[in-house]
Design an enzyme around this catalytic site. Structure first.
Site, PDB file in Angstrom:
ATOM      1  CG  HIS A   1      -2.047  -1.029   1.123  1.00  0.00           C
ATOM      2  ND1 HIS A   1      -2.719  -1.448   2.305  1.00  0.00           N
ATOM      3  CD2 HIS A   1      -2.497  -1.845   0.011  1.00  0.00           C
ATOM      4  CE1 HIS A   1      -3.421  -2.597   1.372  1.00  0.00           C
ATOM      5  NE2 HIS A   1      -3.269  -2.817   0.356  1.00  0.00           N
TER       6      HIS A   1
ATOM      7  CG  ASN B   1      -5.531 -10.080  15.058  1.00  0.00           C
ATOM      8  OD1 ASN B   1      -5.894  -9.328  15.868  1.00  0.00           O
ATOM      9  ND2 ASN B   1      -5.780  -9.753  13.674  1.00  0.00           N
TER      10      ASN B   1
ATOM     11  CD  GLU C   1     -10.366  -7.606  17.722  1.00  0.00           C
ATOM     12  OE1 GLU C   1     -11.241  -6.998  16.661  1.00  0.00           O
ATOM     13  OE2 GLU C   1     -10.505  -7.016  18.942  1.00  0.00           O
TER      14      GLU C   1
HETATM   15  P1  NAD Z   1      -6.709  -3.042  10.676  1.00  0.00           P
HETATM   16  O1  NAD Z   1      -6.758  -1.639  11.366  1.00  0.00           O
HETATM   17  O2  NAD Z   1      -7.899  -3.237   9.657  1.00  0.00           O
HETATM   18  O3  NAD Z   1      -6.536  -4.048  11.483  1.00  0.00           O
HETATM   19  C1  NAD Z   1      -5.618  -4.270  12.531  1.00  0.00           C
HETATM   20  C2  NAD Z   1      -5.613  -5.744  13.074  1.00  0.00           C
HETATM   21  O4  NAD Z   1      -4.657  -5.720  14.028  1.00  0.00           O
HETATM   22  C3  NAD Z   1      -6.809  -6.022  13.706  1.00  0.00           C
HETATM   23  O5  NAD Z   1      -7.454  -7.286  13.521  1.00  0.00           O
HETATM   24  C4  NAD Z   1      -6.460  -6.026  15.286  1.00  0.00           C
HETATM   25  O6  NAD Z   1      -7.203  -7.024  16.100  1.00  0.00           O
HETATM   26  C5  NAD Z   1      -4.992  -6.348  15.011  1.00  0.00           C
HETATM   27  N1  NAD Z   1      -4.295  -5.948  16.165  1.00  0.00           N
HETATM   28  C6  NAD Z   1      -4.387  -4.920  16.937  1.00  0.00           C
HETATM   29  N2  NAD Z   1      -3.397  -4.841  17.794  1.00  0.00           N
HETATM   30  C7  NAD Z   1      -2.653  -5.803  17.849  1.00  0.00           C
HETATM   31  C8  NAD Z   1      -1.370  -6.445  18.307  1.00  0.00           C
HETATM   32  N3  NAD Z   1      -0.663  -5.731  19.417  1.00  0.00           N
HETATM   33  N4  NAD Z   1      -0.990  -7.607  17.946  1.00  0.00           N
HETATM   34  C9  NAD Z   1      -1.603  -8.274  17.143  1.00  0.00           C
HETATM   35  N5  NAD Z   1      -2.813  -7.850  16.423  1.00  0.00           N
HETATM   36  C10 NAD Z   1      -3.217  -6.776  16.684  1.00  0.00           C
HETATM   37  O7  NAD Z   1      -5.425  -2.927   9.662  1.00  0.00           O
HETATM   38  P2  NAD Z   1      -5.196  -3.678   8.371  1.00  0.00           P
HETATM   39  O8  NAD Z   1      -5.536  -5.083   8.446  1.00  0.00           O
HETATM   40  O9  NAD Z   1      -3.487  -3.611   8.257  1.00  0.00           O
HETATM   41  O10 NAD Z   1      -5.799  -2.849   6.898  1.00  0.00           O
HETATM   42  C11 NAD Z   1      -6.160  -1.630   7.022  1.00  0.00           C
HETATM   43  C12 NAD Z   1      -5.548  -0.786   6.231  1.00  0.00           C
HETATM   44  O11 NAD Z   1      -4.756   0.154   7.123  1.00  0.00           O
HETATM   45  C13 NAD Z   1      -4.430  -1.104   5.298  1.00  0.00           C
HETATM   46  O12 NAD Z   1      -4.239  -0.661   4.078  1.00  0.00           O
HETATM   47  C14 NAD Z   1      -3.127  -0.325   5.885  1.00  0.00           C
HETATM   48  O13 NAD Z   1      -2.633   0.453   4.862  1.00  0.00           O
HETATM   49  C15 NAD Z   1      -3.664   0.744   6.653  1.00  0.00           C
HETATM   50  N6  NAD Z   1      -3.078   1.123   7.911  1.00  0.00           N
HETATM   51  C16 NAD Z   1      -1.827   1.212   8.139  1.00  0.00           C
HETATM   52  C17 NAD Z   1      -1.029   1.620   9.439  1.00  0.00           C
HETATM   53  C18 NAD Z   1       0.477   1.462   9.477  1.00  0.00           C
HETATM   54  O14 NAD Z   1       1.220   1.680   8.352  1.00  0.00           O
HETATM   55  N7  NAD Z   1       0.901   1.163  10.778  1.00  0.00           N
HETATM   56  C19 NAD Z   1      -1.833   1.997  10.320  1.00  0.00           C
HETATM   57  C20 NAD Z   1      -3.258   1.973  10.198  1.00  0.00           C
HETATM   58  C21 NAD Z   1      -3.729   1.415   8.941  1.00  0.00           C
END
Ligand code: NAD
Ligand code: ZN
Length: 260
Positions: A121, A215, A217
Site C-alpha cells: 500500500h 492477532n 482478536e
Molecule cells: P486494521 O486496522 O484493519 O486491523 C488491525 C488488526 O490488528 C486487527 O485485526 C486487530 O485485532 C489487530 N491488532 C491490534 N493490535 C494488535 C497487536 N498488538 N498484535 C496483534 N494484532 C493486533 O489493519 P489492516 O488489516 O492492516 O488493514 C487496514 C489498512 O490500514 C491497510 O491498508 C493499511 O495500509 C492501513 N493502515 C496502516 C497503518 C500503518 O502503516 N501502521 C496504520 C493504520 C492503518
C-alpha cells in the site's frame, strides 16, 4: 493446548517449513504507538477512513486529507520498530522467513532491518505529484499543506494506495508469486478485510500449505488458520524466536557432543 504449547507447535512448523511468507497489517505496529484503522483514533474518529483515504476525498478536500496524513506522519516519524518487528528480522536472518508482504505504510519493517519487504500500500514517507508523478521523500511532515510538487507546482498526494485504487501491478505480481510458492503463511495483525491483501493467505491454503495467525482478536483469516495465537504480536513473535533459537542452540550442542 495451553499458550506455551501453541507457541511450541507454531515454532516447530516454522522450523520445518521450506518457504514461509509473512503478511502484516496495522496490528504489528500498534505497539509502536501507531493507531490501527479499526480502533479509536481520538480526534479523527468522527471521520470514516473511507471518507479520507480515497481519491474522491482528496479531490473534494485535499487540505482535510493532508491534515489527516500530517497527523499520521507525525506519529509515524516518531515511532520506532517494536519487539514484533525485530523478531521478524531474526526469522529472516535465520533463513526461515523469506519475505514480508505488508499492508503498512509506516516503513517500520525496513527500519527494523528486514531485507525483503513488499509494501503493498505504499509508504507514507513519500509524496507523489498528481500531475507529473514526481516523487518526494519526506524527512518530516510537510509544514504547509497541501504540499506542492517542486517540479510542476501541482499538488502532491501521499504515495499510498487508497481505497478504490489498484496496487501497482509489479508489486501485486511479486506478492502473488511469493504466496504461490509458500508452504506456510505467517499472518500478523491484520483484519484481513482489505483486498486483495486479505486473499493472499487463501492461496497458501488452497495449495495445501499452513497458516499461522497472530492477532489479539479473530479476523477474516482466522477460519482458515491452522494455528491461531491470540496475543499481541510483540509477545507471540518474541516467544517464537526465543523457542527457535533455544532449539537451534541445543541441536548444535547435541551435534558437538556426538563428535566427542
Ligand atoms: P486494521 O486496522 O484493519 O486491523 C488491525 C488488526 O490488528 C486487527 O485485526 C486487530 O485485532 C489487530 N491488532 C491490534 N493490535 C494488535 C497487536 N498488538 N498484535 C496483534 N494484532 C493486533 O489493519 P489492516 O488489516 O492492516 O488493514 C487496514 C489498512 O490500514 C491497510 O491498508 C493499511 O495500509 C492501513 N493502515 C496502516 C497503518 C500503518 O502503516 N501502521 C496504520 C493504520 C492503518
Ligand atoms: Zn509535478
Amino acid at each position: 493446548m495451553d499458550f506455551e504449547g501453541i507457541i511450541e507447535k507454531a515454532s516447530n512448523l516454522l522450523m520445518d517449513s521450506n518457504f514461509t511468507i509473512g503478511l502484516t497489517g496495522a496490528g504489528i505496529s500498534a505497539e509502536s504507538g501507531i493507531p490501527t484503522f479499526r480502533g479509536k483514533n481520538g480526534l479523527w474518529s468522527k471521520f470514516k477512513v473511507e471518507e479520507l483515504a480515497t481519491p474522491e476525498a482528496f479531490n473534494r478536500n485535499p487540505k482535510l486529507v493532508w491534515k489527516w496524513y500530517k497527523w499520521r506522519m507525525e506519529i509515524i516519524f516518531n515511532a520506532r520498530p517494536n519487539a514484533g518487528h525485530y523478531a521478524l528480522v531474526e526469522l529472516e536472518r535465520l533463513g526461515i522467513l523469506k519475505c514480508i508482504v505488508t499492508q503498512n505504510v509506516d516503513g517500520l519493517h525496513h527500519l527494523a532491518g528486514n531485507k525483503c519487504v513488499i509494501e503493498l500500500h505504499g509508504n507514507i514517507r513519500r509524496g507523489r505529484c498528481i500531475k507529473c508523478n514526481y516523487k518526494v521523500i519526506f524527512n518530516e511532515p510537510p509544514e504547509n499543506i497541501p504540499p506542492k510538487c517542486p517540479k510542476c507546482f501541482n499538488l502532491l498526494r501521499p504515495d499510498v494506495v487508497w481505497f478504490g485504487e489498484a496496487i501497482p501491478k509489479n508489486k501485486l505480481e511479486r506478492a502473488f508469486n511469493l504466496f504461490s510458492k509458500a508452504d506456510l503463511a505467517l499472518v500478523i495483525g491484520t483484519s484481513g478485510i482489505v483486498q486483495p491483501a486479505g486473499y493472499l493467505p487463501y492461496i497458501v491454503k488452497e495449495n495445501g500449505g499452513l497458516i499461522i495467525e497472530i492477532n489479539v482478536e479473530k479476523s477474516a483469516i482466522t477460519s482458515i488458520a491452522d494455528i491461531f495465537i491470540k496475543d499481541k504480536a510483540s509477545i507471540a513473535l518474541s516467544k517464537i524466536v526465543k523457542y527457535i533459537k533455544d532449539k537451534l542452540t541445543s541441536k548444535l550442542y547435541d551435534a558437538s557432543e556426538n563428535e566427542l
